[in-house]
Motif scaffolding. Structure first.
Motif, PDB file in Angstrom:
ATOM      1  N   LEU A 106     -16.116 -45.423 -67.057  1.00 51.04           N
ATOM      2  CA  LEU A 106     -16.328 -44.018 -67.400  1.00 51.04           C
ATOM      3  C   LEU A 106     -17.781 -43.579 -67.269  1.00 51.04           C
ATOM      4  O   LEU A 106     -18.069 -42.393 -67.233  1.00 51.04           O
ATOM      5  CB  LEU A 106     -15.844 -43.749 -68.821  1.00 51.04           C
ATOM      6  CG  LEU A 106     -14.356 -43.962 -69.056  1.00 51.04           C
ATOM      7  CD1 LEU A 106     -13.998 -43.629 -70.484  1.00 51.04           C
ATOM      8  CD2 LEU A 106     -13.545 -43.106 -68.097  1.00 51.04           C
ATOM      9  N   ASP A 107     -18.666 -44.538 -67.174  1.00 51.24           N
ATOM     10  CA  ASP A 107     -20.083 -44.185 -67.083  1.00 51.24           C
ATOM     11  C   ASP A 107     -20.628 -44.221 -65.673  1.00 51.24           C
ATOM     12  O   ASP A 107     -21.797 -43.930 -65.446  1.00 51.24           O
ATOM     13  CB  ASP A 107     -20.925 -45.140 -67.931  1.00 51.24           C
ATOM     14  CG  ASP A 107     -20.821 -44.791 -69.393  1.00 51.24           C
ATOM     15  OD1 ASP A 107     -21.054 -45.676 -70.208  1.00 51.24           O
ATOM     16  OD2 ASP A 107     -20.499 -43.632 -69.698  1.00 51.24           O
ATOM     17  N   ILE A 108     -19.780 -44.621 -64.751  1.00 52.80           N
ATOM     18  CA  ILE A 108     -20.222 -44.711 -63.365  1.00 52.80           C
ATOM     19  C   ILE A 108     -20.885 -43.423 -62.910  1.00 52.80           C
ATOM     20  O   ILE A 108     -20.357 -42.338 -63.113  1.00 52.80           O
ATOM     21  CB  ILE A 108     -19.022 -44.996 -62.445  1.00 52.80           C
ATOM     22  CG1 ILE A 108     -18.488 -46.386 -62.766  1.00 52.80           C
ATOM     23  CG2 ILE A 108     -19.418 -44.890 -60.982  1.00 52.80           C
ATOM     24  CD1 ILE A 108     -17.113 -46.601 -62.225  1.00 52.80           C
ATOM     25  N   LYS A 109     -22.051 -43.585 -62.330  1.00 52.57           N
ATOM     26  CA  LYS A 109     -22.769 -42.397 -61.881  1.00 52.57           C
ATOM     27  C   LYS A 109     -22.281 -41.928 -60.505  1.00 52.57           C
ATOM     28  O   LYS A 109     -21.799 -42.719 -59.707  1.00 52.57           O
ATOM     29  CB  LYS A 109     -24.269 -42.704 -61.825  1.00 52.57           C
ATOM     30  CG  LYS A 109     -24.865 -42.945 -63.200  1.00 52.57           C
ATOM     31  CD  LYS A 109     -24.763 -41.684 -64.070  1.00 52.57           C
ATOM     32  CE  LYS A 109     -25.098 -41.957 -65.522  1.00 52.57           C
ATOM     33  NZ  LYS A 109     -23.972 -42.636 -66.215  1.00 52.57           N
ATOM     34  N   PRO A 110     -22.407 -40.653 -60.267  1.00 51.29           N
ATOM     35  CA  PRO A 110     -21.944 -40.061 -59.014  1.00 51.29           C
ATOM     36  C   PRO A 110     -22.515 -40.798 -57.802  1.00 51.29           C
ATOM     37  O   PRO A 110     -23.636 -41.260 -57.832  1.00 51.29           O
ATOM     38  CB  PRO A 110     -22.498 -38.647 -59.054  1.00 51.29           C
ATOM     39  CG  PRO A 110     -22.872 -38.381 -60.450  1.00 51.29           C
ATOM     40  CD  PRO A 110     -23.020 -39.684 -61.148  1.00 51.29           C
ATOM     41  N   LYS A 111     -21.700 -40.868 -56.783  1.00 52.48           N
ATOM     42  CA  LYS A 111     -22.200 -41.509 -55.566  1.00 52.48           C
ATOM     43  C   LYS A 111     -22.199 -40.520 -54.421  1.00 52.48           C
ATOM     44  O   LYS A 111     -22.248 -40.898 -53.259  1.00 52.48           O
ATOM     45  CB  LYS A 111     -21.295 -42.682 -55.190  1.00 52.48           C
ATOM     46  CG  LYS A 111     -21.121 -43.675 -56.287  1.00 52.48           C
ATOM     47  CD  LYS A 111     -20.395 -44.913 -55.795  1.00 52.48           C
ATOM     48  CE  LYS A 111     -20.448 -45.983 -56.860  1.00 52.48           C
ATOM     49  NZ  LYS A 111     -19.690 -47.173 -56.450  1.00 52.48           N
ATOM     50  N   GLN A 112     -22.116 -39.281 -54.770  1.00 58.90           N
ATOM     51  CA  GLN A 112     -22.053 -38.161 -53.802  1.00 58.90           C
ATOM     52  C   GLN A 112     -22.019 -38.602 -52.347  1.00 58.90           C
ATOM     53  O   GLN A 112     -23.036 -38.938 -51.769  1.00 58.90           O
ATOM     54  CB  GLN A 112     -23.262 -37.239 -53.959  1.00 58.90           C
ATOM     55  CG  GLN A 112     -23.369 -36.496 -55.259  1.00 58.90           C
ATOM     56  CD  GLN A 112     -22.120 -35.764 -55.722  1.00 58.90           C
ATOM     57  OE1 GLN A 112     -20.976 -36.191 -55.449  1.00 58.90           O
ATOM     58  NE2 GLN A 112     -22.302 -34.693 -56.434  1.00 58.90           N
TER      59      GLN A 112
ATOM     60  N   LYS B  18     -11.751 -39.233 -63.713  1.00 64.23           N
ATOM     61  CA  LYS B  18     -13.159 -39.625 -63.695  1.00 64.23           C
ATOM     62  C   LYS B  18     -13.601 -40.085 -62.304  1.00 64.23           C
ATOM     63  O   LYS B  18     -14.697 -39.737 -61.841  1.00 64.23           O
ATOM     64  CB  LYS B  18     -13.378 -40.741 -64.716  1.00 64.23           C
ATOM     65  CG  LYS B  18     -14.768 -41.334 -64.734  1.00 64.23           C
ATOM     66  CD  LYS B  18     -15.837 -40.314 -65.126  1.00 64.23           C
ATOM     67  CE  LYS B  18     -17.210 -40.987 -65.227  1.00 64.23           C
ATOM     68  NZ  LYS B  18     -18.292 -39.984 -65.335  1.00 64.23           N
ATOM     69  N   ALA B  21     -14.119 -37.118 -60.266  1.00 65.84           N
ATOM     70  CA  ALA B  21     -15.332 -36.401 -60.655  1.00 65.84           C
ATOM     71  C   ALA B  21     -16.559 -37.044 -60.016  1.00 65.84           C
ATOM     72  O   ALA B  21     -17.515 -36.366 -59.641  1.00 65.84           O
ATOM     73  CB  ALA B  21     -15.481 -36.391 -62.172  1.00 65.84           C
ATOM     74  N   ASP B  22     -16.521 -38.346 -59.856  1.00 65.50           N
ATOM     75  CA  ASP B  22     -17.671 -39.067 -59.299  1.00 65.50           C
ATOM     76  C   ASP B  22     -17.681 -39.118 -57.778  1.00 65.50           C
ATOM     77  O   ASP B  22     -18.705 -39.400 -57.170  1.00 65.50           O
ATOM     78  CB  ASP B  22     -17.692 -40.512 -59.820  1.00 65.50           C
ATOM     79  CG  ASP B  22     -18.094 -40.589 -61.285  1.00 65.50           C
ATOM     80  OD1 ASP B  22     -18.620 -39.576 -61.789  1.00 65.50           O
ATOM     81  OD2 ASP B  22     -17.890 -41.641 -61.901  1.00 65.50           O
ATOM     82  N   ASN B  23     -16.527 -38.896 -57.186  1.00 64.60           N
ATOM     83  CA  ASN B  23     -16.445 -39.095 -55.736  1.00 64.60           C
ATOM     84  C   ASN B  23     -15.969 -37.901 -54.915  1.00 64.60           C
ATOM     85  O   ASN B  23     -15.606 -38.059 -53.759  1.00 64.60           O
ATOM     86  CB  ASN B  23     -15.554 -40.303 -55.442  1.00 64.60           C
ATOM     87  CG  ASN B  23     -16.180 -41.594 -55.954  1.00 64.60           C
ATOM     88  OD1 ASN B  23     -17.031 -42.169 -55.308  1.00 64.60           O
ATOM     89  ND2 ASN B  23     -15.768 -42.022 -57.142  1.00 64.60           N
ATOM     90  N   LYS B  24     -15.970 -36.746 -55.540  1.00 69.08           N
ATOM     91  CA  LYS B  24     -15.583 -35.525 -54.831  1.00 69.08           C
ATOM     92  C   LYS B  24     -14.148 -35.526 -54.321  1.00 69.08           C
ATOM     93  O   LYS B  24     -13.330 -34.769 -54.785  1.00 69.08           O
ATOM     94  CB  LYS B  24     -16.536 -35.251 -53.656  1.00 69.08           C
ATOM     95  CG  LYS B  24     -17.860 -34.672 -54.087  1.00 69.08           C
ATOM     96  CD  LYS B  24     -18.000 -33.242 -53.591  1.00 69.08           C
ATOM     97  CE  LYS B  24     -19.348 -32.633 -53.921  1.00 69.08           C
ATOM     98  NZ  LYS B  24     -19.247 -31.682 -55.050  1.00 69.08           N
ATOM     99  N   LEU B  38     -14.084 -52.001 -58.919  1.00 67.13           N
ATOM    100  CA  LEU B  38     -15.005 -51.714 -60.020  1.00 67.13           C
ATOM    101  C   LEU B  38     -14.709 -52.535 -61.275  1.00 67.13           C
ATOM    102  O   LEU B  38     -15.593 -52.747 -62.103  1.00 67.13           O
ATOM    103  CB  LEU B  38     -14.955 -50.220 -60.376  1.00 67.13           C
ATOM    104  CG  LEU B  38     -15.575 -49.268 -59.354  1.00 67.13           C
ATOM    105  CD1 LEU B  38     -15.261 -47.826 -59.729  1.00 67.13           C
ATOM    106  CD2 LEU B  38     -17.088 -49.474 -59.278  1.00 67.13           C
ATOM    107  N   VAL B  92     -12.575 -37.667 -70.882  1.00 66.76           N
ATOM    108  CA  VAL B  92     -13.545 -38.761 -70.932  1.00 66.76           C
ATOM    109  C   VAL B  92     -14.212 -38.822 -72.293  1.00 66.76           C
ATOM    110  O   VAL B  92     -14.371 -39.904 -72.864  1.00 66.76           O
ATOM    111  CB  VAL B  92     -14.600 -38.625 -69.807  1.00 66.76           C
ATOM    112  CG1 VAL B  92     -15.735 -39.610 -70.021  1.00 66.76           C
ATOM    113  CG2 VAL B  92     -13.953 -38.863 -68.451  1.00 66.76           C
ATOM    114  N   MET B  99     -12.643 -44.903 -78.318  1.00 64.71           N
ATOM    115  CA  MET B  99     -13.077 -46.299 -78.224  1.00 64.71           C
ATOM    116  C   MET B  99     -14.066 -46.649 -79.327  1.00 64.71           C
ATOM    117  O   MET B  99     -14.045 -47.761 -79.857  1.00 64.71           O
ATOM    118  CB  MET B  99     -13.635 -46.584 -76.842  1.00 64.71           C
ATOM    119  CG  MET B  99     -12.534 -46.529 -75.782  1.00 64.71           C
ATOM    120  SD  MET B  99     -12.998 -47.259 -74.207  1.00 64.71           S
ATOM    121  CE  MET B  99     -14.301 -46.146 -73.718  1.00 64.71           C
TER     122      MET B  99
END
Lengths: 113, 113
Positions: A106-112, B18, B21-24, B38, B92, B99
């Motif tokens: 859930l904390d993975i940062k964007p990899k645009q 999620k 959200a991180d990968n478009k 992951l 999230v 948690m």
DNA sequence: TCAAATACATAAATTTCTTATGTATCTTTG
DNA sequence: CAAAGATACATAAGAAATTTATGTATTTGA
């Protein structure tokens, strides 16, 4: 705020086992109240979910029961069996591990792209 | 070690949101592989669970889709809609909160009656 | 005295996932 | 180059867990 019920799914058995590990013996209604209290009302276990779970734990030999009368009312206490104690450790550590993995996910940062 | 499937229950939708959200944009199969990667194979989303979930997200207006052809093969990309982005934040943060509560519950020290 | 709380229980319906199956294309390897 | 494995979608029957509803009975508090 009360957690959406889907979140509780799959953790109920672990919660019950852990409470029994910490409290020696408890009865059903007491478990519902304890969880409510410890989570500041955010987790509310319904009786329709709890009793079948307790019966399943008993059928699996993870808990033993003793009935007590309080006045005219029955109270059914549950305690962990030796195998229940082992199972509790397994379940709790698996859940702890799972939660670490989820936090990471859930904390993975964007990899645009 | 693979988590017992009951643990995944209730978190699948949040995981998918999620990732989006991180990968478009991502397609189904890609999501299964990404989660596997992951989590070092500890969480494996099956297609039988994923596709119905994606369809449900689409039916709820949380994601939009676009189909692309890779050679002759169809690939269906999913992207978050504006309401999907909001939903993701909610889900999230609810899961993170949950948690924390669970960690507290699971760490409770014995109160030996 | 009457509502709310305590205390158990079960059962139908629902939700969500697993397991199985189906189709088809692309890639790798012996 | 044939076959196996990976890629990529999808659905559907069955299983599992929970919700929601209902039932019974006692005790407590306003």
């Amino acid at each position: 705020m009360i957690y959406s019920s889907e979140l509780i799914k799959g953790t109920l058995k672990t919660i019950v086992l852990k409470l029994l590990a910490d409290n020696k013996k408890m009865y059903g209604y007491e478990i519902t109240q304890k969880v409510k209290e410890l989570t500041f009302d955010k987790i509310q276990i319904t009786e329709g979910a709890l009793y079948p779970t307790l019966h399943a734990l008993e059928a699996d030999g993870l808990v033993t029961t003793e009935t007590e009368f309080i006045g005219k009312r029955v109270r059914k206490y549950y305690s962990l069996s030796p195998s229940g104690k082992n199972k509790t450790k397994e379940k709790v550590s698996e859940l702890a591990d799972f939660m670490d993995t989820m936090k990471f996910l859930l904390d993975i940062k964007p990899k645009q792209a």
